[in-house]
Motif scaffolding. Sequence first.
Motif, PDB file in Angstrom:
ATOM      1  N   HIS A  35       0.881  -1.070  -0.129  1.00  0.00           N
ATOM      2  CA  HIS A  35       0.097  -0.225   0.082  1.00  0.00           C
ATOM      3  C   HIS A  35       0.915   1.202  -0.248  1.00  0.00           C
ATOM      4  O   HIS A  35       1.825   1.145   0.716  1.00  0.00           O
ATOM      5  CB  HIS A  35      -0.759  -0.064   1.307  1.00  0.00           C
ATOM      6  N   TYR A  36       0.497   2.272  -0.675  1.00  0.00           N
ATOM      7  CA  TYR A  36       1.088   3.647  -0.708  1.00  0.00           C
ATOM      8  C   TYR A  36      -0.033   4.502  -0.211  1.00  0.00           C
ATOM      9  O   TYR A  36      -1.262   4.534  -0.549  1.00  0.00           O
ATOM     10  CB  TYR A  36       1.365   3.943  -2.098  1.00  0.00           C
ATOM     11  N   ASP A  37       0.388   5.439   0.818  1.00  0.00           N
ATOM     12  CA  ASP A  37      -0.377   6.424   1.410  1.00  0.00           C
ATOM     13  C   ASP A  37       0.554   7.896   1.062  1.00  0.00           C
ATOM     14  O   ASP A  37       1.604   7.807   1.639  1.00  0.00           O
ATOM     15  CB  ASP A  37      -0.453   6.423   2.811  1.00  0.00           C
ATOM     16  N   LEU A  38       0.162   8.647   0.304  1.00  0.00           N
ATOM     17  CA  LEU A  38       0.511   9.802  -0.277  1.00  0.00           C
ATOM     18  C   LEU A  38      -0.273  11.127   0.191  1.00  0.00           C
ATOM     19  O   LEU A  38      -1.591  11.049   0.027  1.00  0.00           O
ATOM     20  CB  LEU A  38       0.661   9.867  -1.630  1.00  0.00           C
ATOM     21  N   ASP A  39       0.590  11.977   0.778  1.00  0.00           N
ATOM     22  CA  ASP A  39      -0.295  13.345   0.925  1.00  0.00           C
ATOM     23  C   ASP A  39       0.719  14.501   0.401  1.00  0.00           C
ATOM     24  O   ASP A  39       1.854  14.519   0.664  1.00  0.00           O
ATOM     25  CB  ASP A  39      -0.113  13.624   2.642  1.00  0.00           C
ATOM     26  N   LEU A  40       0.000  15.049  -0.569  1.00  0.00           N
ATOM     27  CA  LEU A  40       0.867  15.873  -1.567  1.00  0.00           C
ATOM     28  C   LEU A  40       0.145  17.339  -1.224  1.00  0.00           C
ATOM     29  O   LEU A  40      -0.976  17.657  -1.420  1.00  0.00           O
ATOM     30  CB  LEU A  40       0.684  15.448  -3.028  1.00  0.00           C
ATOM     31  N   ASP A  41       0.907  18.315  -1.389  1.00  0.00           N
ATOM     32  CA  ASP A  41       0.732  19.656  -1.249  1.00  0.00           C
ATOM     33  C   ASP A  41       1.488  20.405  -2.363  1.00  0.00           C
ATOM     34  O   ASP A  41       2.464  20.357  -2.646  1.00  0.00           O
ATOM     35  CB  ASP A  41       1.009  20.638   0.042  1.00  0.00           C
ATOM     36  N   TYR A  42       0.497  21.075  -3.556  1.00  0.00           N
ATOM     37  CA  TYR A  42       1.276  21.363  -4.709  1.00  0.00           C
ATOM     38  C   TYR A  42       0.731  22.876  -5.021  1.00  0.00           C
ATOM     39  O   TYR A  42      -0.580  23.112  -4.874  1.00  0.00           O
ATOM     40  CB  TYR A  42       0.612  20.338  -5.984  1.00  0.00           C
ATOM     41  N   ARG A  43       1.385  23.607  -5.262  1.00  0.00           N
ATOM     42  CA  ARG A  43       1.332  24.967  -5.616  1.00  0.00           C
ATOM     43  C   ARG A  43       1.519  25.056  -7.162  1.00  0.00           C
ATOM     44  O   ARG A  43       2.636  25.066  -7.834  1.00  0.00           O
ATOM     45  CB  ARG A  43       2.482  25.884  -5.057  1.00  0.00           C
ATOM     46  N   VAL A  44       0.567  25.353  -7.894  1.00  0.00           N
ATOM     47  CA  VAL A  44       0.424  25.547  -9.442  1.00  0.00           C
ATOM     48  C   VAL A  44       1.319  26.725  -9.785  1.00  0.00           C
ATOM     49  O   VAL A  44       2.202  26.279 -10.701  1.00  0.00           O
ATOM     50  CB  VAL A  44      -1.001  25.481  -9.742  1.00  0.00           C
ATOM     51  N   GLU A  45       1.171  27.756  -9.227  1.00  0.00           N
ATOM     52  CA  GLU A  45       1.683  29.013  -9.861  1.00  0.00           C
ATOM     53  C   GLU A  45       3.434  28.819  -9.801  1.00  0.00           C
ATOM     54  O   GLU A  45       4.135  29.056 -10.657  1.00  0.00           O
ATOM     55  CB  GLU A  45       1.593  30.265  -9.054  1.00  0.00           C
ATOM     56  N   SER A  46       4.093  28.116  -8.790  1.00  0.00           N
ATOM     57  CA  SER A  46       5.501  27.951  -8.657  1.00  0.00           C
ATOM     58  C   SER A  46       5.952  26.528  -8.986  1.00  0.00           C
ATOM     59  O   SER A  46       7.311  26.288  -8.771  1.00  0.00           O
ATOM     60  CB  SER A  46       5.822  28.413  -7.070  1.00  0.00           C
ATOM     61  N   ASN A  47       5.063  25.686  -9.239  1.00  0.00           N
ATOM     62  CA  ASN A  47       5.488  24.260  -9.224  1.00  0.00           C
ATOM     63  C   ASN A  47       6.211  23.588  -8.267  1.00  0.00           C
ATOM     64  O   ASN A  47       7.191  23.251  -8.317  1.00  0.00           O
ATOM     65  CB  ASN A  47       6.011  23.984 -10.846  1.00  0.00           C
ATOM     66  N   ARG A  48       5.744  23.800  -7.221  1.00  0.00           N
ATOM     67  CA  ARG A  48       6.363  23.317  -5.895  1.00  0.00           C
ATOM     68  C   ARG A  48       5.437  22.214  -5.255  1.00  0.00           C
ATOM     69  O   ARG A  48       4.289  22.299  -5.332  1.00  0.00           O
ATOM     70  CB  ARG A  48       6.438  24.534  -4.705  1.00  0.00           C
ATOM     71  N   LEU A  49       6.066  20.994  -5.143  1.00  0.00           N
ATOM     72  CA  LEU A  49       5.528  19.978  -4.396  1.00  0.00           C
ATOM     73  C   LEU A  49       6.120  19.654  -3.050  1.00  0.00           C
ATOM     74  O   LEU A  49       7.391  19.298  -3.244  1.00  0.00           O
ATOM     75  CB  LEU A  49       5.525  18.783  -5.477  1.00  0.00           C
ATOM     76  N   ALA A  50       5.309  19.304  -2.093  1.00  0.00           N
ATOM     77  CA  ALA A  50       5.826  18.926  -0.861  1.00  0.00           C
ATOM     78  C   ALA A  50       5.071  17.448  -0.554  1.00  0.00           C
ATOM     79  O   ALA A  50       3.765  17.717  -0.691  1.00  0.00           O
ATOM     80  CB  ALA A  50       5.568  19.951   0.265  1.00  0.00           C
ATOM     81  N   ALA A  53       4.998  10.526   1.977  1.00  0.00           N
ATOM     82  CA  ALA A  53       4.629   9.033   1.409  1.00  0.00           C
ATOM     83  C   ALA A  53       5.148   7.888   2.535  1.00  0.00           C
ATOM     84  O   ALA A  53       5.905   8.107   3.217  1.00  0.00           O
ATOM     85  CB  ALA A  53       5.495   8.853   0.184  1.00  0.00           C
ATOM     86  N   VAL A  54       4.020   7.142   2.779  1.00  0.00           N
ATOM     87  CA  VAL A  54       4.301   6.092   3.860  1.00  0.00           C
ATOM     88  C   VAL A  54       3.887   4.936   2.983  1.00  0.00           C
ATOM     89  O   VAL A  54       2.911   4.681   2.411  1.00  0.00           O
ATOM     90  CB  VAL A  54       3.089   6.103   4.863  1.00  0.00           C
ATOM     91  N   VAL A  55       4.754   4.149   2.670  1.00  0.00           N
ATOM     92  CA  VAL A  55       4.910   2.753   1.723  1.00  0.00           C
ATOM     93  C   VAL A  55       4.961   1.494   2.707  1.00  0.00           C
ATOM     94  O   VAL A  55       5.923   1.442   3.681  1.00  0.00           O
ATOM     95  CB  VAL A  55       6.132   2.709   0.897  1.00  0.00           C
ATOM     96  N   THR A  56       3.899   0.697   2.764  1.00  0.00           N
ATOM     97  CA  THR A  56       3.868  -0.435   3.429  1.00  0.00           C
ATOM     98  C   THR A  56       4.097  -1.611   2.640  1.00  0.00           C
ATOM     99  O   THR A  56       3.608  -1.754   1.375  1.00  0.00           O
ATOM    100  CB  THR A  56       2.265  -0.666   3.962  1.00  0.00           C
TER     101      THR A  56
END
Length: 446
Positions: A35-50, A53-56
């Motif tokens: 299983h993958y558990d992904l939490d992504l925060d994305y800023r469209v204007e600056s193309n920044r991704l934080a 990921a928790v990989v089981t």
Amino acid sequence: MTPGAPAPRGATPGADRSTDSYLPEHGNGGYRVLHYDLDLDYRVESNRLAGRAVVTAVATQALSRFTLDLGRFRIQDVRVDGRAARYAHRPGKLRITPERPIGAGETFRVGVRYAGKPAPIAGRWGDLGWDELTDGVLVASQPNGAPSWFPCDDRPGAKATFRVAVTTSSPYTVLVTGDPVSRRRGAGSTTWVYERLEPTSPYLMSVQIGRYELVDLAVGGVVQRAAIPPALRAAVARDFGRHGQIMAALQRMLGPYPFREYVVVVADDELDDPVEAQGMAVFGRNHVDGRRTHERLVVHELAHQWFGNSLTVADWRHIWLNEGFATYAEWLWSEAGGDLPADALAAQWHARVAARPRDVVVSDPGVDRMFDPLVYKRGALTVHALRRRVGDEAFFALLRAWVAGHRHATVTTAQFRAHAQSFTFEPLDGLFAAWLDSPALPPLPR
């Protein structure tokens, strides 16, 4: 991490090597992701991704170290079962040494926090994975673009379940390959949460972000909807106007649609080709003209939900099982929809293929030719030759049984050969050898 450090006693060194025959730099050994558990925060204007990921995973052998595939990000933290782990990262591989060895058969969790400007992975097929649009994001990862946005075991046969949460600016709609779970609006941003409960290959996971309008493609039966630029509403209504009929026809021939819903995304940019993901297909605005010019592509991408997504190749050398069958589905719809019968289309394509150099072995085309049109067309001709040999009753019965028997699993050419033979007393070894194992083009059966 100190290079060359000895492996702890009882653990197996070298377990981080991929077993993928075509793309050995992708994929990893020694474990199986659950299983993958992904939490992504994305800023469209600056193309920044934080990302978090928790990989089981479960270890398939004792591990002193292991790897995940991951692109160009800054790693902020890596933990194994909650404990800080040593790591080394270069674009492409994240090498992890846990505090203690992991025993064979043991389930473990890897937490990775990472950030940066996501960029597609460049390669022989162009840029793959997370890609900026004029105003939004498109993710098309086949075959090896998944590490452009999350740490994974990037092999087609490495299926797992997913939960994906994406937070971005509220004017944007977010679609993820999965079933929608929740949507929470905050101060200027919205978090969209999706779950993919069916085992899914990393390359078939996708995120689409844009200023989209959601419309229904059909009423009743399988949920079929589209995310479209508002300016294309009328053209989409025409070009996808028979989508409900196409879905019904494919279900009659192939068996039940394998997911809960189907989502079409029409990006407000031009794309070379449409792309399928699990429960989703992505088209460019150039594929929508209000004249149904590209309806065969609509059929092709929908057929991939059976061939490629539910039934996924165990290794890329078997790709004809994806593309040959999806191409043949175009011919089946032409026949069912009142256009040219499959016999006529097979004859046309046999003549075209005969005019080309005979230099591709369909069952193992090699990494440089795995997306060659000959794999698609000769693959479809192979399916048609099988249909002619066994007859329609046995052919459609074996198709439905193939789909049902390997639902949400992985498949190989050898498995399909054995499966087809079980539906007829006619020997099929010669047919498959001629069509799949030799570059010479056999005559088309009558």
